[in-house]
Design an enzyme around this catalytic site. Structure first.
Site, mmCIF file in Angstrom:
data_model
loop_
_atom_site.group_PDB
_atom_site.id
_atom_site.type_symbol
_atom_site.label_atom_id
_atom_site.label_comp_id
_atom_site.label_asym_id
_atom_site.label_seq_id
_atom_site.Cartn_x
_atom_site.Cartn_y
_atom_site.Cartn_z
ATOM 1 N N LEU A 229 -3.060 5.030 9.773
ATOM 2 C CA LEU A 229 -4.180 4.293 9.607
ATOM 3 C C LEU A 229 -5.025 4.315 10.755
ATOM 4 O O LEU A 229 -5.603 3.301 11.386
ATOM 5 C CB LEU A 229 -3.376 2.693 9.823
ATOM 6 C CG LEU A 229 -2.610 2.420 8.700
ATOM 7 C CD1 LEU A 229 -1.748 1.326 9.198
ATOM 8 C CD2 LEU A 229 -3.636 2.018 7.590
ATOM 9 N N GLY B 227 -6.068 5.234 -6.341
ATOM 10 C CA GLY B 227 -6.233 5.668 -5.084
ATOM 11 C C GLY B 227 -6.362 7.076 -4.735
ATOM 12 O O GLY B 227 -7.405 7.759 -4.665
ATOM 13 N N ASN C 123 -2.070 -5.288 5.064
ATOM 14 C CA ASN C 123 -1.148 -4.213 4.877
ATOM 15 C C ASN C 123 -0.122 -4.465 5.784
ATOM 16 O O ASN C 123 0.129 -4.356 7.000
ATOM 17 C CB ASN C 123 -1.921 -2.955 5.424
ATOM 18 C CG ASN C 123 -1.126 -1.643 5.366
ATOM 19 O OD1 ASN C 123 0.105 -1.749 4.792
ATOM 20 N ND2 ASN C 123 -1.425 -0.663 5.697
ATOM 21 N N ILE D 29 -1.534 9.694 7.779
ATOM 22 C CA ILE D 29 -2.809 9.490 8.510
ATOM 23 C C ILE D 29 -2.380 8.684 9.908
ATOM 24 O O ILE D 29 -3.181 8.768 10.793
ATOM 25 C CB ILE D 29 -3.800 8.988 7.712
ATOM 26 C CG1 ILE D 29 -4.281 9.911 6.522
ATOM 27 C CG2 ILE D 29 -5.251 8.532 8.544
ATOM 28 C CD1 ILE D 29 -4.790 11.076 6.863
ATOM 29 N N CYS E 45 2.564 -1.541 8.149
ATOM 30 C CA CYS E 45 2.208 -1.435 9.313
ATOM 31 C C CYS E 45 3.750 -1.426 10.328
ATOM 32 O O CYS E 45 4.399 -2.485 9.961
ATOM 33 C CB CYS E 45 1.103 -2.136 10.181
ATOM 34 S SG CYS E 45 -0.373 -2.102 9.263
ATOM 35 N N ILE F 86 1.712 -0.753 -5.508
ATOM 36 C CA ILE F 86 2.525 -0.669 -4.500
ATOM 37 C C ILE F 86 1.866 0.255 -3.489
ATOM 38 O O ILE F 86 0.744 0.833 -3.810
ATOM 39 C CB ILE F 86 4.009 0.308 -5.150
ATOM 40 C CG1 ILE F 86 3.608 1.467 -5.586
ATOM 41 C CG2 ILE F 86 4.726 -0.521 -5.809
ATOM 42 C CD1 ILE F 86 4.674 2.615 -5.901
ATOM 43 N N ASN F 87 2.338 0.252 -2.359
ATOM 44 C CA ASN F 87 1.704 0.912 -1.155
ATOM 45 C C ASN F 87 2.565 2.367 -1.384
ATOM 46 O O ASN F 87 3.407 2.463 -2.529
ATOM 47 C CB ASN F 87 2.233 0.401 0.181
ATOM 48 C CG ASN F 87 1.134 0.664 1.257
ATOM 49 O OD1 ASN F 87 0.789 1.720 1.121
ATOM 50 N ND2 ASN F 87 0.737 -0.028 1.965
#
Length: 301
Positions: A72, A263, A125, A70, A128, A189-190
């Site tokens: 962000l 998520g 976040n 996406i 990035c 985790i991301n």
């Protein structure tokens, strides 16, 4: 039976949150989910200016999960303050704002703007791209993570959660860097960097070529990293990555997480968050657990 958890002085009615980027600011889901039932709503990333995001296609289904690139996309802090924050303030749930940026200054601008609001915590976040470091994510070098964490902590009026990237060699080292710089908590985790190719077109499925993998496929990796991080630091850990059920969430709690975030499963089942919260209560009753703190880090060594 007590399901309340406390993180950096903030009390949550239960340990279930939304994972940033999968729930908007709750508006899209409020017809399905009673936001009052959640421990917290974690917003989609908010930047200092509107971000258009990446070109399409930018979402693809994979075996056991999904890829997203996406980029962000978000309308920026002005729209968030005017539209999203008043909406969330109506509910009896904690508000955690996910903050993104392309430079330290971008992050600090958002953090300062949120200082006098009803926001309870900030989630930073660090996945990035840091434009000054040649687009290497802030969260991929311990020194960069320490630097941005310490600068944000110097300006933040709310407790700070640093959201760690799994795309690193040693998650324990990153967790320690965040803690040393003053982070009040970490979340992980991301997404894990992945790729999908259309064999018939012989082309990348995502315009960005790579995307972040989320969903049940990453859960064993996430549980392992949460376990390692929670043993590396003394600050609380919020665990996420492929949680699809109460059983999944309980795994994360036993591994050392003080709270969990749901998520990708929100896209599959919009009721997932509340079902996880209710399922944890059923599990506690079944095993005679009076306080959820008995579960946190409770795996037998």
């Amino acid at each position: 039976m007590n399901t309340k958890v406390k993180i950096a002085g903030v009390e949550f009615k239960n340990p279930v949150m939304t994972a940033s980027g999968t729930f908007g600011s709750g508006m899209e889901y409020s017809d399905f989910v009673d936001l009052n039932r959640l421990g917290a709503v974690v917003t989609k990333g908010v930047a200092n200016v509107p971000w258009p995001g990446n070109p399409v296609p930018r979402v693809a289904e994979t075996y056991g999960g999904m890829l997203n690139a996406i980029g962000l996309q978000n309308p920026g802090i002005d729209v968030f303050m005017e539209r999203d924050l008043p909406f969330l303030a109506q509910y009896d749930t904690k508000i955690i704002v996910n903050v993104c940026g392309k430079s330290v200054e971008d992050y600090l601008e958002v953090v300062e703007r949120l200082g006098d609001t009803k926001v309870h915590m900030l989630e930073i976040n660090v996945s990035c791209p840091n434009v000054k470091e040649g687009a290497i994510a802030f969260g991929q070098k311990a020194e960069s993570l320490y630097d941005i964490t310490s600068k944000i902590k110097a300006k933040a009026r709310q407790p700070v959660i640093m959201k760690l990237s799994p795309n690193v060699t040693d998650i324990g080292e990153m967790a320690k860097a965040a803690e040393a710089a003053g982070a009040d908590a970490i979340s992980l985790i991301n997404t894990i960097t992945g790729m999908k190719i259309d064999i018939h077109k012989r082309a990348f499925v995502l315009a960005n070529k790579t995307g972040g993998l989320s969903g049940p496929a990453i859960k064993p990796v996430a549980v392992r990293m949460v376990y390692q991080a929670s043993h590396a630091v003394k600050i609380p850990v919020i665990g996420m990555g492929g949680i699809a059920s109460a059983e999944d969430a309980i795994e994360f709690l036993l591994a050392g997480a003080s709270a969990v975030a749901v998520g990708a499963m929100n896209f599959v089942n919009p009721y997932a968050t509340v079902e996880v919260a209710e399922g944890i209560e059923v599990y506690m009753k079944k095993y005679g657990i009076e306080d959820i703190s008995e579960l946190i880090g409770g795996v037998k060594e």
